[in-house]
Design an enzyme around this catalytic site. Structure first.
Site, PDB file in Angstrom:
ATOM      1  N   GLU A 116      -5.212   3.899   5.639  1.00 42.83           N
ATOM      2  CA  GLU A 116      -4.890   3.686   4.221  1.00 42.83           C
ATOM      3  C   GLU A 116      -5.558   4.799   3.412  1.00 42.83           C
ATOM      4  O   GLU A 116      -5.029   5.261   2.403  1.00 42.83           O
ATOM      5  CB  GLU A 116      -5.438   2.318   3.783  1.00 42.83           C
TER       6      GLU A 116
ATOM      7  N   ARG B 285       0.830  -1.222   0.000  1.00 41.61           N
ATOM      8  CA  ARG B 285       0.000   0.000   0.000  1.00 41.61           C
ATOM      9  C   ARG B 285       0.858   1.264   0.000  1.00 41.61           C
ATOM     10  O   ARG B 285       0.539   2.256   0.669  1.00 41.61           O
ATOM     11  CB  ARG B 285      -0.944   0.035   1.210  1.00 41.61           C
TER      12      ARG B 285
ATOM     13  N   SER C 203     -10.859  -0.894   2.948  1.00 37.80           N
ATOM     14  CA  SER C 203     -10.147  -0.932   4.236  1.00 37.80           C
ATOM     15  C   SER C 203      -9.779   0.497   4.635  1.00 37.80           C
ATOM     16  O   SER C 203      -9.144   1.202   3.849  1.00 37.80           O
ATOM     17  CB  SER C 203      -8.842  -1.728   4.117  1.00 37.80           C
TER      18      SER C 203
HETATM   19  P1  FAD Z   1      -8.801   8.598  -5.251  1.00 46.04           P
HETATM   20  O1  FAD Z   1      -9.495   8.344  -3.961  1.00 46.04           O
HETATM   21  O2  FAD Z   1      -9.392   9.591  -6.163  1.00 46.04           O
HETATM   22  O3  FAD Z   1      -7.295   9.009  -4.937  1.00 46.04           O
HETATM   23  C1  FAD Z   1      -6.525   8.231  -4.069  1.00 46.04           C
HETATM   24  C2  FAD Z   1      -5.124   8.852  -3.967  1.00 46.04           C
HETATM   25  O4  FAD Z   1      -4.476   8.820  -5.232  1.00 46.04           O
HETATM   26  C3  FAD Z   1      -5.153  10.331  -3.575  1.00 46.04           C
HETATM   27  O5  FAD Z   1      -4.008  10.591  -2.805  1.00 46.04           O
HETATM   28  C4  FAD Z   1      -5.045  11.064  -4.918  1.00 46.04           C
HETATM   29  O6  FAD Z   1      -4.452  12.341  -4.767  1.00 46.04           O
HETATM   30  C5  FAD Z   1      -4.152  10.123  -5.702  1.00 46.04           C
HETATM   31  N1  FAD Z   1      -4.418  10.106  -7.147  1.00 46.04           N
HETATM   32  C6  FAD Z   1      -5.552   9.672  -7.761  1.00 46.04           C
HETATM   33  N2  FAD Z   1      -5.397   9.738  -9.097  1.00 46.04           N
HETATM   34  C7  FAD Z   1      -4.159  10.223  -9.331  1.00 46.04           C
HETATM   35  C8  FAD Z   1      -3.408  10.527 -10.513  1.00 46.04           C
HETATM   36  N3  FAD Z   1      -3.902  10.335 -11.745  1.00 46.04           N
HETATM   37  N4  FAD Z   1      -2.161  11.045 -10.360  1.00 46.04           N
HETATM   38  C9  FAD Z   1      -1.619  11.238  -9.138  1.00 46.04           C
HETATM   39  N5  FAD Z   1      -2.281  10.980  -7.980  1.00 46.04           N
HETATM   40  C10 FAD Z   1      -3.539  10.464  -8.093  1.00 46.04           C
HETATM   41  N6  FAD Z   1      -7.736  -0.826  -2.525  1.00 46.04           N
HETATM   42  C11 FAD Z   1      -6.896  -1.880  -2.637  1.00 46.04           C
HETATM   43  O7  FAD Z   1      -5.679  -1.705  -2.769  1.00 46.04           O
HETATM   44  N7  FAD Z   1      -7.374  -3.153  -2.595  1.00 46.04           N
HETATM   45  C12 FAD Z   1      -8.676  -3.438  -2.452  1.00 46.04           C
HETATM   46  O8  FAD Z   1      -9.057  -4.594  -2.423  1.00 46.04           O
HETATM   47  C13 FAD Z   1      -9.582  -2.350  -2.330  1.00 46.04           C
HETATM   48  N8  FAD Z   1     -10.906  -2.569  -2.161  1.00 46.04           N
HETATM   49  C14 FAD Z   1     -11.764  -1.520  -2.047  1.00 46.04           C
HETATM   50  C15 FAD Z   1     -13.124  -1.786  -1.899  1.00 46.04           C
HETATM   51  C16 FAD Z   1     -14.029  -0.749  -1.816  1.00 46.04           C
HETATM   52  C17 FAD Z   1     -15.493  -1.061  -1.665  1.00 46.04           C
HETATM   53  C18 FAD Z   1     -13.575   0.591  -1.894  1.00 46.04           C
HETATM   54  C19 FAD Z   1     -14.554   1.720  -1.852  1.00 46.04           C
HETATM   55  C20 FAD Z   1     -12.222   0.865  -2.019  1.00 46.04           C
HETATM   56  C21 FAD Z   1     -11.292  -0.186  -2.089  1.00 46.04           C
HETATM   57  N9  FAD Z   1      -9.922   0.026  -2.225  1.00 46.04           N
HETATM   58  C22 FAD Z   1      -9.059  -1.032  -2.378  1.00 46.04           C
HETATM   59  C23 FAD Z   1      -9.384   1.398  -2.233  1.00 46.04           C
HETATM   60  C24 FAD Z   1      -9.487   2.069  -3.636  1.00 46.04           C
HETATM   61  O9  FAD Z   1     -10.301   1.331  -4.484  1.00 46.04           O
HETATM   62  C25 FAD Z   1      -8.111   2.225  -4.282  1.00 46.04           C
HETATM   63  O10 FAD Z   1      -7.240   2.946  -3.455  1.00 46.04           O
HETATM   64  C26 FAD Z   1      -8.201   2.931  -5.639  1.00 46.04           C
HETATM   65  O11 FAD Z   1      -6.955   2.870  -6.292  1.00 46.04           O
HETATM   66  C27 FAD Z   1      -8.625   4.394  -5.500  1.00 46.04           C
HETATM   67  O12 FAD Z   1      -8.832   4.932  -6.784  1.00 46.04           O
HETATM   68  P2  FAD Z   1      -9.488   6.365  -6.962  1.00 46.04           P
HETATM   69  O13 FAD Z   1      -9.330   6.776  -8.384  1.00 46.04           O
HETATM   70  O14 FAD Z   1     -10.871   6.353  -6.460  1.00 46.04           O
HETATM   71  O15 FAD Z   1      -8.540   7.227  -6.018  1.00 46.04           O
HETATM   72  N1  EPU Z   2     -10.696 -10.456   9.930  1.00 49.20           N
HETATM   73  C1  EPU Z   2     -11.417 -10.542  11.112  1.00 49.20           C
HETATM   74  N2  EPU Z   2     -12.521  -9.755  11.231  1.00 49.20           N
HETATM   75  C2  EPU Z   2     -12.932  -8.911  10.252  1.00 49.20           C
HETATM   76  C3  EPU Z   2     -12.186  -8.818   9.068  1.00 49.20           C
HETATM   77  C4  EPU Z   2     -11.060  -9.620   8.934  1.00 49.20           C
HETATM   78  O1  EPU Z   2     -11.075 -11.283  12.009  1.00 49.20           O
HETATM   79  O2  EPU Z   2     -13.950  -8.245  10.451  1.00 49.20           O
HETATM   80  C5  EPU Z   2      -9.518 -11.335   9.795  1.00 49.20           C
HETATM   81  C6  EPU Z   2      -9.903 -12.776   9.430  1.00 49.20           C
HETATM   82  O3  EPU Z   2      -8.961 -13.627  10.056  1.00 49.20           O
HETATM   83  C7  EPU Z   2      -9.689 -12.833   7.930  1.00 49.20           C
HETATM   84  C8  EPU Z   2      -8.508 -11.900   7.779  1.00 49.20           C
HETATM   85  O4  EPU Z   2      -8.695 -10.874   8.753  1.00 49.20           O
HETATM   86  O5  EPU Z   2      -9.380 -14.122   7.481  1.00 49.20           O
HETATM   87  C9  EPU Z   2      -8.355 -11.291   6.402  1.00 49.20           C
HETATM   88  O6  EPU Z   2      -9.558 -10.666   6.008  1.00 49.20           O
HETATM   89  P1  EPU Z   2      -9.769 -10.256   4.476  1.00 49.20           P
HETATM   90  O7  EPU Z   2      -9.443 -11.397   3.586  1.00 49.20           O
HETATM   91  O8  EPU Z   2     -11.118  -9.659   4.355  1.00 49.20           O
HETATM   92  O9  EPU Z   2      -8.634  -9.193   4.217  1.00 49.20           O
HETATM   93  P2  EPU Z   2      -8.137  -7.899   4.992  1.00 49.20           P
HETATM   94  O10 EPU Z   2      -6.760  -8.154   5.498  1.00 49.20           O
HETATM   95  O11 EPU Z   2      -9.143  -7.416   5.961  1.00 49.20           O
HETATM   96  C10 EPU Z   2      -6.956  -7.022   2.855  1.00 49.20           C
HETATM   97  C11 EPU Z   2      -6.861  -5.728   2.098  1.00 49.20           C
HETATM   98  C12 EPU Z   2      -8.085  -5.560   1.205  1.00 49.20           C
HETATM   99  C13 EPU Z   2      -8.128  -6.720   0.217  1.00 49.20           C
HETATM  100  C14 EPU Z   2      -8.212  -8.028   1.005  1.00 49.20           C
HETATM  101  C15 EPU Z   2      -8.138  -9.233   0.110  1.00 49.20           C
HETATM  102  C16 EPU Z   2      -5.550  -4.206   3.429  1.00 49.20           C
HETATM  103  C17 EPU Z   2      -5.549  -3.006   4.305  1.00 49.20           C
HETATM  104  N3  EPU Z   2      -6.750  -4.627   3.004  1.00 49.20           N
HETATM  105  O12 EPU Z   2      -8.054  -6.905   3.742  1.00 49.20           O
HETATM  106  O13 EPU Z   2      -7.951  -4.357   0.475  1.00 49.20           O
HETATM  107  O14 EPU Z   2      -9.250  -6.619  -0.637  1.00 49.20           O
HETATM  108  O15 EPU Z   2      -7.102  -8.094   1.927  1.00 49.20           O
HETATM  109  O16 EPU Z   2      -6.846  -9.359  -0.377  1.00 49.20           O
HETATM  110  O17 EPU Z   2      -4.482  -4.734   3.126  1.00 49.20           O
HETATM  111  C18 EPU Z   2      -8.391  -2.037   0.617  1.00 49.20           C
HETATM  112  O18 EPU Z   2      -7.168  -1.868   0.612  1.00 49.20           O
HETATM  113  O19 EPU Z   2      -9.200  -1.072   0.630  1.00 49.20           O
HETATM  114  C19 EPU Z   2      -8.924  -3.383   0.616  1.00 49.20           C
HETATM  115  C20 EPU Z   2     -10.228  -3.657   0.681  1.00 49.20           C
END
Ligand code: FAD
Ligand code: EPU
Length: 337
Positions: A333, A162, A237
């Site tokens: 994050e 991240r 997250s």
């Molecule tokens: P924004 O929120 O618009 O921007 C995020 C950051 O990037 C800000 O600092 C912004 O200034 C910068 N930025 C954006 N675009 C540019 C650009 N073109 N040039 C320079 N800087 C820029 N993230 C994960 O890693 N894994 C996941 O599994 C995951 N699951 C998610 C699930 C949900 C339901 C949600 C809502 C979010 C999740 N995220 C996850 C977080 C998010 O999807 C990512 O961080 C995504 O990359 C954000 O994209 P955005 O365009 O909306 O960014």
């Molecule tokens: N867990 C709990 N309680 C909860 C949630 C999670 O106990 O309410 C524990 C469980 O043991 C579970 C483990 O955490 O098995 C992992 O949970 P999960 O697979 O949902 O993943 P996470 O670690 O909570 C991370 C990323 C997610 C990504 C998933 C899948 C980060 C900060 N988050 O979540 O990314 O989708 O793994 O790879 O690393 C995001 O960055 O926004 C995001 C959603």
């Protein structure tokens, strides 16, 4: 390039928070960027993609630079691999689906992550055992300090968990315009090791999935625990999973035998922040109009009409509680503005 004044940000952030920005400009091509220097001057600004990793905790007294550069092209290909050049303003999940439709392999585990292509390298998005840095060849962009275009090769982006150079030295100094990906045309073994993913595949008797069905499996898992931002505002997250050293992990494990950790290459351990929060009894709890999601304790939600400040206060409260109980400092994050 048009500058719009007093813009409601409600539609521009996945928390659905109703903050207001002084102004917003839409960047649709590289030409627009050349005029930015003059427009910004000494004013405050913020680069925005789709706002799915951003919490506006107050109104924004500056210019929002919204990136809307579109386009997809095959830059190079051979029998084994393809290089794609994709505009920063393309939607991430649509891009993933299109790449799979074309028969390219690599992005399937990163299906359904909200946001733009340009934001993907910023925090090095990751899910289900894959990080986007594994698939990025280079990142093109506009250097706001040097006032010119630059390309950073993947190692120069300093990708980590991240994290990247774009969140450190180049924070708010580099606008990503296009990302170059390297994907496979001939695919071999897929990444199915992540615990919930392998359990899903086993349960559904998917012994030998292809990239498309692996993408569908990831989508099913995500839909089962992550709230859809169109229905319940959230940013995925809210915190990173903390990394603690071996000794700290050992002493935590003695006190909390149920705590799980994954050893990193350097010997430290990554622990699940979701578990830390759940174990404190916060899962599903409400805090005004903000709350901790009932299916995933790492996700903070807008239960309806929450102000950004309320969500921020809940996040700060959780940081405090986690610190008190485990002596671990959770790091957001999400970008808090
Ligand atoms: P924004 O929120 O618009 O921007 C995020 C950051 O990037 C800000 O600092 C912004 O200034 C910068 N930025 C954006 N675009 C540019 C650009 N073109 N040039 C320079 N800087 C820029 N993230 C994960 O890693 N894994 C996941 O599994 C995951 N699951 C998610 C699930 C949900 C339901 C949600 C809502 C979010 C999740 N995220 C996850 C977080 C998010 O999807 C990512 O961080 C995504 O990359 C954000 O994209 P955005 O365009 O909306 O960014
Ligand atoms: N867990 C709990 N309680 C909860 C949630 C999670 O106990 O309410 C524990 C469980 O043991 C579970 C483990 O955490 O098995 C992992 O949970 P999960 O697979 O949902 O993943 P996470 O670690 O909570 C991370 C990323 C997610 C990504 C998933 C899948 C980060 C900060 N988050 O979540 O990314 O989708 O793994 O790879 O690393 C995001 O960055 O926004 C995001 C959603």
């Amino acid at each position: 390039m048009k500058e719009e004044s007093l813009v409601s940000l409600k539609e521009f952030n996945s928390f659905g928070v109703d903050s207001v920005a002084n102004s917003m400009v839409l960047i649709e091509n590289e030409q627009d960027l050349k005029q930015l220097d003059e427009l910004i001057g000494t004013k405050k600004f913020l680069i925005l993609g789709e706002g799915s990793n951003t919490l506006f905790s107050q109104d924004f007294d500056g210019i929002i630079i919204k990136i809307a550069i579109r386009g997809w092209e095959v830059k190079d290909e051979n029998e084994e691999a393809v290089q794609l050049r994709v505009g920063a303003g393309e939607n991430w999940h649509e891009f993933v689906l299109k790449s799979l439709d074309e028969g390219f392999q690599g992005l399937e585990n990163l299906s359904l992550i909200p946001g733009s292509v340009g934001a993907a390298p910023i925090q090095n998005i990751g899910a289900y055992g894959v990080e986007v840095s594994n698939l990025i060849d280079s990142v093109e962009g506009f250097d706001l300090i040097g006032n010119g275009f630059k390309t950073l090769m993947s190692p120069e982006c300093e990708f980590g968990y991240r994290s990247s150079i774009f969140k450190k030295e180049l924070k708010d100094k580099f606008i990503v315009t296009r990302v170059n990906f390297k994907l496979n045309k001939k695919w071999g073994s897929l990444n199915t090791e992540y615990r919930s993913l392998s359990a899903f595949l086993k349960k559904n008797k998917m012994d030998d999935p292809d990239p498309r069905s692996l993408s569908e499996a990831v989508i099913s898992i995500r839909n089962s625990k992550l709230p859809d931002p169109k229905k319940i505002g959230n940013a995925g997250s809210f915190f990173k999973n903390p990394i603690v050293d071996k000794e700290r992990y050992k002493s935590l494990k003695e006190k909390f035998p149920m705590l799980e950790g994954f050893q990193q290459e350097d010997g430290s351990f990554k622990v699940f922040a979701g578990w830390l929060i759940q174990n404190l009894g916060w899962k599903g709890k409400k805090f005004g109009n903000a709350g901790v999601h009932s299916e995933q304790a790492l996700v903070l939600v807008n239960l309806g009409g929450a102000k950004g400040q309320e969500i921020r206060e809940l996040a700060m409260k959780l940081i405090q509680e986690v610190k008190k109980e485990y002596s671990i400092e959770l790091e957001p994050e999400v970008r808090i503005v």
